[in-house]
Design an enzyme around this catalytic site. Structure first.
Site, PDB file in Angstrom:
ATOM      1  N   CYS A 260       0.814  -1.222   0.000  1.00  0.00           N
ATOM      2  CA  CYS A 260       0.000   0.000   0.000  1.00  0.00           C
ATOM      3  C   CYS A 260       0.847   1.271   0.000  1.00  0.00           C
ATOM      4  O   CYS A 260       0.632   2.176  -0.819  1.00  0.00           O
ATOM      5  CB  CYS A 260      -0.976  -0.014   1.175  1.00  0.00           C
ATOM      6  SG  CYS A 260      -0.232   0.167   2.814  1.00  0.00           S
ATOM      7  N   HIS A 308      -2.666   1.458   6.826  1.00  0.00           N
ATOM      8  CA  HIS A 308      -3.017   1.318   5.410  1.00  0.00           C
ATOM      9  C   HIS A 308      -3.184   2.701   4.792  1.00  0.00           C
ATOM     10  O   HIS A 308      -3.643   3.638   5.461  1.00  0.00           O
ATOM     11  CB  HIS A 308      -4.306   0.512   5.241  1.00  0.00           C
ATOM     12  CG  HIS A 308      -4.581   0.141   3.808  1.00  0.00           C
ATOM     13  ND1 HIS A 308      -3.915  -0.874   3.160  1.00  0.00           N
ATOM     14  CD2 HIS A 308      -5.440   0.669   2.895  1.00  0.00           C
ATOM     15  CE1 HIS A 308      -4.359  -0.970   1.917  1.00  0.00           C
ATOM     16  NE2 HIS A 308      -5.273  -0.036   1.729  1.00  0.00           N
ATOM     17  N   HIS A 320      -5.879   1.810  -4.270  1.00  0.00           N
ATOM     18  CA  HIS A 320      -4.980   1.289  -3.247  1.00  0.00           C
ATOM     19  C   HIS A 320      -4.557  -0.137  -3.582  1.00  0.00           C
ATOM     20  O   HIS A 320      -5.151  -0.792  -4.437  1.00  0.00           O
ATOM     21  CB  HIS A 320      -5.638   1.342  -1.863  1.00  0.00           C
ATOM     22  CG  HIS A 320      -6.735   0.330  -1.654  1.00  0.00           C
ATOM     23  ND1 HIS A 320      -6.924  -0.346  -0.474  1.00  0.00           N
ATOM     24  CD2 HIS A 320      -7.726  -0.113  -2.488  1.00  0.00           C
ATOM     25  CE1 HIS A 320      -7.957  -1.161  -0.575  1.00  0.00           C
ATOM     26  NE2 HIS A 320      -8.461  -1.029  -1.785  1.00  0.00           N
TER      27      HIS A 320
END
Length: 345
Positions: A260, A308, A320
């Protein structure tokens, strides 16, 4: 009867040793817990229950991945510093050897011409350090080799300083490598636990799980949003769109695969902006923005530990890299617990 007691073990001491041992122990415990949870899982769990458990493991793996990314960055820095110190030590050794050779040549010349004085006798001593320690004598006698002796002494001092620095960097590097290995073990333990859960599903249950895990319908081409043609934010968003469909690989920064924070770092890197490597450092890399003021290109962060990150593209959506098995994709920012947002400068 004699009592039989096990001798009390003395705790480990020392900063880096204790830190590395503690990190490894925690990683091992986390991995063991993950596997223990898997082994006790009900094989008749519904796909929804499995998804919840796998999602938890993936989120924990991502937290460990960001720790791994941070540890790797620090280990790379320590390795570069150590390499630089070694190069510096080699250059100083060459200069020191040249200076000592010149001093020896001068002594040999004076000997051949019969002008061997007390200073040169010291230069030809079998113990150079003893000779250097008596450099003050050379200065008092006015011998013209005094300046060269002083230079050699300075070279020895500098070489010793560099050796000490290199020794410290080597210890730091080894501690970072231990931390890196522990983080890697934690990531792999979580991912293996998730895989074991998924492997217990039947083909029909796996299909239901995949259906629940599929991304929400969304645009796979850039939205018509005002990011400003040619702006850095527009270039970052364009890069993220170009990464859609590429696999998630933990620790990866592209161009063929990403995790990520690796995706967001690469996207803004393509726009000429250098972001740090981890989620918990990227959130401080720009101006904080509230959720109601988001603009395309902003970094959006999730979970309480800021584990994240995605790239906002407008209309309540982001691009993402979710987790292993889920390629880079478009998803709503409401799909995970919100933690904050930042706009890279």
């Amino acid at each position: 009867m004699a009592s039989h007691r096990k001798p009390r073990q003395r705790p480990l001491s020392g900063g880096p040793v204790r830190t590395a041992a503690t990190t490894l122990a925690l990683a091992g415990a986390a991995t063991a817990t993950a596997f223990e949870g898997t082994s006790q899982a009900d094989p008749r769990q519904t796909p929804t229950q499995v998804k919840a458990e796998v999602d938890r493991l993936y989120q924990e793996a991502e937290a460990a991945t960001e720790h791994y990314n941070g540890a790797k960055e620090k280990a790379d820095e320590a390795e570069r510093a150590l390499s630089g110190l070694r190069d510096e030590a080699a250059r100083k050794a060459d200069r020191l050897n040249a200076a000592r050779s010149a001093l020896g040549a001068l002594a040999a010349g004076q000997y051949r011409t019969g002008g061997l004085g007390p200073a040169v006798q010291l230069a030809m001593s079998g113990n150079p350090q003893e000779y250097l320690d008596r450099a003050a004598f050379l200065t008092r006698t006015g011998d013209r080799t005094a300046a060269q002796v002083t230079a050699v002494r300075r070279g020895l001092d500098e070489a010793g300083r560099v050796r000490d620095q290199a020794s410290g960097r080597l210890a730091d590097l080894r501690a970072r490598q231990d931390e890196l290995a522990a983080a890697k073990a934690a990531v792999e333990g979580k991912l293996n636990a998730a895989k074991q859960l998924l492997d217990k599903l039947t083909a029909e249950e796996r299909a239901a799980y995949e259906a629940q895990s599929a991304p929400a319908a969304g645009p796979q081409a850039p939205l018509s949003v005002p990011v400003g043609d040619g702006s850095r934010a527009a270039r970052a968003v364009a890069y993220a769109y170009g990464a859609i469909g590429k696999p998630y690989v933990w620790g990866a920064t592209g161009p063929g695969s990403f995790d990520c924070s690796g995706l967001t770092q690469a996207a803004w890197g393509a726009a000429g902006v250098s972001l740090p490597r981890t989620t918990y450092t990227q959130i401080n890399a720009g101006q904080r923005v509230s959720r109601d003021r988001l603009a395309p290109g902003d970094l959006v962060f999730f979970y309480s530990g800021i584990t994240h990150v995605g790239l906002y593209i407008g209309d309540g959506k982001m691009i993402h890299a979710p987790h292993p098995g889920a390629p880079v994709r478009v998803a709503p920012i409401d799909s995970m617990p919100w933690a904050g947002a930042a706009r890279p400068a």
